[in-house]
Design an enzyme around this catalytic site. Sequence first.
Site, PDB file in Angstrom:
ATOM      1  N   GLU A   1       0.818  -1.206   0.000  1.00 14.07           N
ATOM      2  CA  GLU A   1       0.000   0.000   0.000  1.00 14.07           C
ATOM      3  C   GLU A   1       0.857   1.264   0.000  1.00 14.07           C
ATOM      4  OE1 GLU A   1      -3.447   0.218   2.267  1.00 14.07           O
ATOM      5  OE2 GLU A   1      -3.702   2.062   1.123  1.00 14.07           O
ATOM      6  N   ASP A   2       1.944   1.245   0.743  1.00 13.14           N
ATOM      7  CA  ASP A   2       2.692   2.477   0.961  1.00 13.14           C
ATOM      8  C   ASP A   2       3.866   2.696   0.026  1.00 13.14           C
ATOM      9  OD1 ASP A   2       1.004   3.187   2.957  1.00 13.14           O
ATOM     10  OD2 ASP A   2       2.223   2.355   4.573  1.00 13.14           O
TER      11      ASP A   2
END
Length: 742
Positions: free
Chosen positions: A90-91
């Site tokens: 996600e990051d």
Amino acid sequence: MDSISQQKEKREILKRYKALLWTWSENKGVKKNNQVRKAFIMACQAHDTMRRRTGEPYIYHPLEVARIVAGEIGLGETAIISALLHDVVEDNPDYTIEIIRTNFGDKVAYIVDGLTKIKDGYERLESNAQVESIKKMLFTLSDDVRVILIKLADRLHNMRTLDSMPPSKQQNIAAETLYLYSPLAHRLGLYVIKSELEDLAMKYNEPEIYRTISAKLKETEIERSIFVRDLILPIKQAMKSKGIQCEIDTRDKSVYSIYKKMQSKEIPFEEVYDLFAVRIIIDGPVDDEKMICWQAYTIITEQYNPLQSRLRDWIVTPKANGYESLHTTIMSPMGRWVEIQIRTRRMHEIAERGYAAHWKYKQQVDRDKIQEGGLDEWLGSLRAVLNSKDSSSLNVLDDIKLTLFSDEVFVWTPRGHLKSLPIGSTALDFAYLVHTELGTHCIGVKLNYNLVPLNHKLRSGDQVEIIASKKSLPKEEWLEYVITPRAKMSIIESLKEQRKVQAAEGRLKLEEFFNANQINFSKGNINRCSEYFKFRSPVDLFYKISINDITSDHIKEFGTFYASENMHSKSNKENELRSDSKSHPSPKKSKLVVDYNLDDLDFSVANCCHPLPGDDIIAFSPEGTHYIVHRTNCNEALGLMTRFSKQVIHAKWENKPKNTFLGGIKISGFDRKNMISDIIRVISDDMRFNIRSFHIDTTGELYEAYISLFVHNTLDIKDTVDKLTHIDGISSASRMIQFTKT
Ligand code: MN
């Protein structure tokens, strides 16, 4: 950052990593693991430059989540690796699921993918996306429950560090936690995590009450520990003399559950008698565990008198989430009732850590046939709800909430199998629980050998036998008979099936009617006709024709209308277009904490929770114009904040409220002469508030009075309550949380 503090940080990261390994090895006896180490290094690299809101390195977060997963939930290697990697994809765009798959295999990739797809509610845009995402999360439950367990650990750590979030977000996150995550934790049997989530949520949702109750708990701590020490001493000695190895500990009730009790019983803190429970955890062979627990029960009740009505046997019939324990309430020499929970070490671990422990023991002691039907059945019913494409998403959420929160009834099948259903379930719910086919073709029910209606409500201990016939099919009114989502969904599906068949017949008939009235059998005309009779869709129209609710006469009527409308159709269409562009007012944006003078706003207070100035409140505006003010602890409000976070604003009362609000006070005590006039004197003469209603119940010398009165804020109520408690003959006075309009 200079190199010295950089060094320091690196050392701290390593220290935390070692703590993780230590927690894990303590549980599983594993020392070194290359895969976990590899995951740790990958997470470090992926989050390298990132920081949390606290300013700390981001890697602290996945490390902590992994530690909760290993220690507090008791999961193993795959889950620890997944937890370390849960935010990586996600990051950091450089890391994909494929990279994770290549390095750690399919299982880890699957779990991390599931975790990446679940967006937190407060990050979501619209209520629908929010619900979809919750749906998605619950759906993964059926595939790999580890996704949800890690998600719970993630939420727990975020709640523990919620201080660093802006206040407006804090309340939303806290509301969502209470609405969804703590019930989930409860259903999975993670009692410790559930209680912590609730307490943390309350800390942000109702800071004032939270502080008051925890301070009171602290004040009475020493007194409590002395009380417990004296109470358990004779039990300890008796157990020892009978050769039963056990550990006795006490657990304080959580702040949240104390508050819940105060609310539901409408009592002050001082009157909550079960602030703690005593636990007897027995070490002994698993084969004899039921017997040992009852033996311990006998030993305890030889020392103290038990309250028979409070005996709870969760050993013979465990709760659906796997909880097993024997509860009894005894009278202590000091005249206080105390709850005692008796369980073995195995039962204790399941009670504390739920699913994971359950699993572990299931593998180890299969020969003991440990009941584990409950959880599987629950997952099955969730799957049924989520699989049904047709249900509107908000209803799904409510259905799930029903499944999560409700208590259970236990009933027997004719063959002597025990089934659990939510309280309020009917015989028909039971039929659907046993098998969808059995529900669909159900024509009658025998309850304890007597015929009863399909909507007969079940009670624990009932024996239920379903009579079915292949020819019989569900009827419309069945939807009113059932409460479980599984049954409701199946009925809707079958009704739709039946309708399809009937609709095809109806369609043929309509074509005949149209021809007879010289109406072209076109899609547009069918739609117009269905609108004319105010149906939601043509399918409904076909259906009603097939059952002769709509006849050829009705269609003739439409034919006349059709002919006249055809002439005006042009001008009508233009009008429609114009009104269309206006029909979607843009909703007001939610703001941070706003200081409102509610006088200037179009607002009303909610009937469910009667907020007063001084209470923590939110304002909800379904259309963006009129606001309805709820207390933040109101169940309704929690749901609203979770589902419609954009229409909810965190309001605040103005300092000097001009309005007067309806508040309620409950008084009880011993009746005497002039009691009522003394109460009224205090309220209307001393305090100068207008009484709206006064209701009094007496039983013998005891009375209970319910007063509703107009006040400015919570402080007014508090002052009045204080004044009242000084009157002779009043033993308790408190604010009424819920009162019906009088
Ligand atoms: Mn996270």
